[in-house]
Design a protein around this motif. Structure first.
Motif, PDB file in Angstrom:
ATOM      1  N   ARG A  11     -33.181  40.739  14.776  1.00  0.00           N
ATOM      2  CA  ARG A  11     -34.234  39.948  15.274  1.00  0.00           C
ATOM      3  C   ARG A  11     -34.806  40.730  16.122  1.00  0.00           C
ATOM      4  O   ARG A  11     -34.073  41.363  16.940  1.00  0.00           O
ATOM      5  CB  ARG A  11     -33.649  38.638  15.730  1.00  0.00           C
ATOM      6  CG  ARG A  11     -33.178  37.718  14.678  1.00  0.00           C
ATOM      7  CD  ARG A  11     -33.326  36.190  14.986  1.00  0.00           C
ATOM      8  NE  ARG A  11     -32.856  35.529  13.854  1.00  0.00           N
ATOM      9  CZ  ARG A  11     -33.603  34.918  13.103  1.00  0.00           C
ATOM     10  NH1 ARG A  11     -34.969  35.099  13.049  1.00  0.00           N
ATOM     11  NH2 ARG A  11     -32.950  34.182  11.848  1.00  0.00           N
ATOM     12  N   LEU A  32     -34.760  45.689  18.677  1.00  0.00           N
ATOM     13  CA  LEU A  32     -34.147  44.833  17.523  1.00  0.00           C
ATOM     14  C   LEU A  32     -32.487  44.773  17.822  1.00  0.00           C
ATOM     15  O   LEU A  32     -31.671  45.514  18.182  1.00  0.00           O
ATOM     16  CB  LEU A  32     -33.968  45.886  16.234  1.00  0.00           C
ATOM     17  CG  LEU A  32     -33.593  44.785  15.060  1.00  0.00           C
ATOM     18  CD1 LEU A  32     -34.851  43.944  14.696  1.00  0.00           C
ATOM     19  CD2 LEU A  32     -33.434  45.989  13.663  1.00  0.00           C
ATOM     20  N   LYS A  64     -41.122  37.839  19.187  1.00  0.00           N
ATOM     21  CA  LYS A  64     -39.828  37.895  19.803  1.00  0.00           C
ATOM     22  C   LYS A  64     -39.216  36.623  18.785  1.00  0.00           C
ATOM     23  O   LYS A  64     -39.608  35.661  18.661  1.00  0.00           O
ATOM     24  CB  LYS A  64     -39.938  37.308  21.116  1.00  0.00           C
ATOM     25  CG  LYS A  64     -38.472  37.311  21.761  1.00  0.00           C
ATOM     26  CD  LYS A  64     -38.506  36.920  23.035  1.00  0.00           C
ATOM     27  CE  LYS A  64     -36.957  36.888  23.449  1.00  0.00           C
ATOM     28  NZ  LYS A  64     -37.213  36.553  25.181  1.00  0.00           N
ATOM     29  N   GLY A  65     -37.931  37.326  18.193  1.00  0.00           N
ATOM     30  CA  GLY A  65     -37.118  36.220  17.494  1.00  0.00           C
ATOM     31  C   GLY A  65     -37.080  36.748  15.859  1.00  0.00           C
ATOM     32  O   GLY A  65     -36.482  35.980  15.245  1.00  0.00           O
ATOM     33  N   ALA A  66     -38.299  37.051  15.643  1.00  0.00           N
ATOM     34  CA  ALA A  66     -38.532  37.233  14.073  1.00  0.00           C
ATOM     35  C   ALA A  66     -37.454  38.233  13.592  1.00  0.00           C
ATOM     36  O   ALA A  66     -37.030  39.306  13.914  1.00  0.00           O
ATOM     37  CB  ALA A  66     -39.960  37.921  14.000  1.00  0.00           C
ATOM     38  N   LEU A  67     -37.033  37.635  12.377  1.00  0.00           N
ATOM     39  CA  LEU A  67     -36.085  38.505  11.628  1.00  0.00           C
ATOM     40  C   LEU A  67     -36.745  39.409  10.597  1.00  0.00           C
ATOM     41  O   LEU A  67     -37.899  39.244   9.906  1.00  0.00           O
ATOM     42  CB  LEU A  67     -35.248  37.308  10.625  1.00  0.00           C
ATOM     43  CG  LEU A  67     -34.168  37.958   9.664  1.00  0.00           C
ATOM     44  CD1 LEU A  67     -33.061  38.495  10.348  1.00  0.00           C
ATOM     45  CD2 LEU A  67     -33.747  36.863   8.764  1.00  0.00           C
ATOM     46  N   GLY A 102     -38.348  36.810   7.852  1.00  0.00           N
ATOM     47  CA  GLY A 102     -38.374  35.450   8.152  1.00  0.00           C
ATOM     48  C   GLY A 102     -38.966  34.341   7.364  1.00  0.00           C
ATOM     49  O   GLY A 102     -39.891  34.814   6.107  1.00  0.00           O
ATOM     50  N   ASP A 106     -40.096  29.868  10.085  1.00  0.00           N
ATOM     51  CA  ASP A 106     -39.996  30.782  11.097  1.00  0.00           C
ATOM     52  C   ASP A 106     -41.343  30.899  11.698  1.00  0.00           C
ATOM     53  O   ASP A 106     -41.553  30.891  12.974  1.00  0.00           O
ATOM     54  CB  ASP A 106     -39.321  31.992  10.829  1.00  0.00           C
ATOM     55  CG  ASP A 106     -37.472  31.721  10.688  1.00  0.00           C
ATOM     56  OD1 ASP A 106     -37.152  30.709  11.063  1.00  0.00           O
ATOM     57  OD2 ASP A 106     -37.057  32.622  10.057  1.00  0.00           O
ATOM     58  N   GLY A 111     -41.432  32.381  15.058  1.00  0.00           N
ATOM     59  CA  GLY A 111     -40.129  33.426  15.015  1.00  0.00           C
ATOM     60  C   GLY A 111     -40.763  34.369  14.057  1.00  0.00           C
ATOM     61  O   GLY A 111     -39.735  35.122  13.714  1.00  0.00           O
ATOM     62  N   GLY A 112     -42.075  34.578  13.707  1.00  0.00           N
ATOM     63  CA  GLY A 112     -42.389  35.645  12.805  1.00  0.00           C
ATOM     64  C   GLY A 112     -43.105  35.210  11.532  1.00  0.00           C
ATOM     65  O   GLY A 112     -43.194  34.027  11.221  1.00  0.00           O
TER      66      GLY A 112
END
Length: 129
Positions: A11, A32, A64-67, A102, A106, A111-112
């Protein structure tokens, strides 16, 4: 023959920092976080450097937080500290391929973006990880 290949899934630790150059080049830098097998362990953090079209994709869709998944190579940035004059180094992963992993949920939650470059959910064959 040498091999320098790194594959990571994790992430984004922050939104990408993007720089545009007069030459037309673009670079995105971000961190990451990659979890270890045990939930009790702290994640490993990696500095990513992404150039060109992949950098623009990161700038447009990674938050921020995206897979994300990456394939790249390890390099060691070296420079001289202006204040102390000491040699400094920083390990960096130079990203060759960026995959947005994501889900749509998300993306809606900040989250992306889901499903790789084309949108939608990727099939198992499309995800190289």
């Amino acid at each position: 023959m040498g091999v320098n290949s790194i594959t990571l899934v994790g992430r984004a630790g922050r939104d990408p920092e993007v720089r545009y150059f007069e030459s037309g080049s673009v670079v995105a830098n971000l961190t990451l976080a990659v979890n270890r097998r045990s939930r009790d362990d702290e994640p490993d953090w990696f500095n990513l450097e992404i150039w060109g079209k992949q950098a623009q994709v990161a700038a447009d869709y990674v938050r921020k937080g995206a897979l994300v998944g990456i394939i790249g190579s390890f390099k060691l940035d070296r420079w001289t500290d202006r204040a102390s004059g000491e040699e400094r180094t920083k390990p960096v992963i130079r990203v060759d391929r960026l995959e947005l992993l994501g889900s749509k949920r998300d993306a809606e939650g900040g989250g992306g973006m889901g499903g790789g470059f084309g949108g939608g959910s990727p099939s198992e064959e499309e995800v190289p990880f």
